[in-house]
Design a protein around this motif. Structure first.
Motif, short mmCIF file in Angstrom:
data_model
loop_
_atom_site.label_atom_id
_atom_site.label_comp_id
_atom_site.label_asym_id
_atom_site.label_seq_id
_atom_site.Cartn_x
_atom_site.Cartn_y
_atom_site.Cartn_z
N GLY A 254 -1.19 4.60 -5.22
CA GLY A 254 -0.78 4.72 -6.63
C GLY A 254 -0.69 6.18 -7.04
N ASN A 255 -1.67 6.97 -6.59
CA ASN A 255 -1.63 8.40 -6.91
C ASN A 255 -0.42 9.08 -6.28
N VAL B 187 -5.13 1.26 -2.34
CA VAL B 187 -4.20 1.02 -3.45
C VAL B 187 -4.23 2.21 -4.40
N ASP B 188 -5.43 2.68 -4.71
CA ASP B 188 -5.56 3.84 -5.60
C ASP B 188 -4.84 5.05 -5.04
N LEU C 42 2.39 7.65 -5.67
CA LEU C 42 3.59 7.23 -6.41
C LEU C 42 3.72 8.03 -7.72
N VAL C 43 2.58 8.27 -8.37
CA VAL C 43 2.61 9.10 -9.58
C VAL C 43 3.15 10.48 -9.23
#
Ligand SMILES: C[S@@+](CC[C@H](N)C(=O)[O-])C[C@H]1O[C@@H](n2cnc3c(N)ncnc32)[C@H](O)[C@@H]1O
Length: 365
Positions: A23-24, A19-20, A26-27
């Motif tokens: 998420g990175n 997930v992390d 996506l950023v």
């Protein structure tokens, strides 16, 4: 009654590291999307060109050089500095565009100016409301909704086609000799006519005709031909899927103009019929596979599928067309060329153009 989802296994909680990591990513995507938009603005405002002319400069100096408002320029420099396109020295408040970045972002860098392509982000984003509606209705967004389309396309082909015409002509053995001698050439979906006018200038003994169904594009093409006082090129507003007529051509070209047709099969058949015996069809079209799974490693695949949703597929569907899409791919292209009655096909790539391949198609052989 049993609940319809009763048999579904309980969903495992997602792996926290995965997930992390996502998420990175996506950023990163948001950052890169913002940078792409700002690169487009930097191109249109002439800021990259101004930076390339100047030594390290403050926002005010750069704004003055480019004839722009300092407050906007400073904020743009914030985006360009944090996306590591521009370097910033806080001691003197000076910004510089490194030479290796200028070599990919300025007009002087043509045909390697990536900022030209960044313009598609805003151009396509402008029709998002209508595309979202199309996801519900299945209809399409017409060409007329895309402001600046022909202008950006002309800049695009000014790089990917005009900047490499010698290499493109060299793909067909003997073609340069024939063009110098004098042959007849038709460009289908010629847009603003950059490629054809460049060919007409290079090969004055050959005769060139450009067809496009956009009056705006044909007007622009005629203006360019008039500027150069060319007498061996003419442009006509014509539907490529319309009647074939009497004229036959030794060479027919289509630069990035088949996959977004409403009726690409009819257009290919028409091209085949318009070719003289032994004629050649030279088609530049998107480099991809027709199989999604073979495009996963394609360096531009997400961008090109997005271009398809937001433009190429939708303009075709807007005409009740096939909606082939940008990524129709080589396998489908070869099959459609065979169905249209063409002979031998060879597919080439050129180093300047990672987005397209070039099909050399024989009428009969
Ligand atoms: C992606 S643009 C390429 C333009 C040009 N060949 C270039 O490289 O700049 C596709 C062009 O095909 C034209 N076009 C699409 N459908 C057409 C049709 N049925 N008949 C004639 N032109 C068409 C569009 O107006 C547009 O100019």
């Amino acid at each position: 009654m049993e609940h319809p989802h009763a048999m579904e296994p309980a969903r495992a909680a997602p792996n926290a590291d995965a997930v992390d990591a996502f998420g990175n990513r996506l950023v990163g995507m948001l950052d890169e999307a913002g940078a792409a938009l700002m690169i487009s603005v930097g191109h249109r405002t002439g800021l990259f060109d101004a930076m390339a002319r100047l030594p390290p400069a403050t926002a005010a100096e750069l704004a003055h050089e480019a004839g722009l408002d300092e407050r906007y320029v400073r904020e743009w420099l914030g985006a360009m500095t944090t996306s590591r396109v521009v370097e910033y020295d806080p001691r003197g408040g000076q910004y510089r565009l490194p030479a290796h970045h200028a070599s990919l972002l300025t007009r002087a860098a043509t045909p390697n100016n990536f900022a030209v392509y960044a313009q598609y982000v805003a151009l396509l984003g402008a029709v998002e409301d209508r595309i979202v509606e199309c996801f519900r209705s299945g209809s399409g967004v017409p060409y007329s909704a895309f402001h600046r389309f022909h202008e950006v396309m002309a800049e695009d082909s000014g790089q990917s086609v005009v900047g490499a015409l010698d290499a493109i002509v060299a793909l067909v053995p003997g073609l340069e000799h024939d063009l110098l001698d004098g042959i007849s050439v038709l460009d289908v979906g010629c847009g603003s006519g950059r490629a054809l006018t460049a060919l007409a200038r290079a090969y004055p003994r050959s005769r060139f005709t450009g067809h496009d169904f956009s009056e705006e594009a044909i007007r622009a093409a005629r203006n360019v031909a008039a500027e150069h006082r060319l007498t061996n090129v003419e442009f006509d507003v014509r539907d490529a899927a319309g009647p074939v007529g009497e004229a036959r051509y030794d060479l027919i070209t289509a630069f990035d103009a088949i996959h977004d047709q409403a009726d690409p099969a009819a257009v290919l058949r028409g091209i085949r019929q318009r070719l003289a015996p032994d004629g050649i069809f030279l088609m530049q079209d998107i480099r991809a596979s027709s199989a999604l799974e073979r495009n996963v490693e394609h360096p531009l695949a997400p961008f090109l599928y997005a271009v398809s949703v937001m433009h190429c597929m939708t303009v075709s569907l807007a005409q009740g067309g096939a909606g082939l899409g940008t990524m129709w791919g080589e396998e489908r292209a070869r099959a459609m060329l065979a169905e249209a009655g063409f002979g031998e096909v060879s597919v080439h790539t050129l180093p300047h153009d990672i987005q397209n391949c070039f099909y050399v198609v024989h009428a009969d052989r």
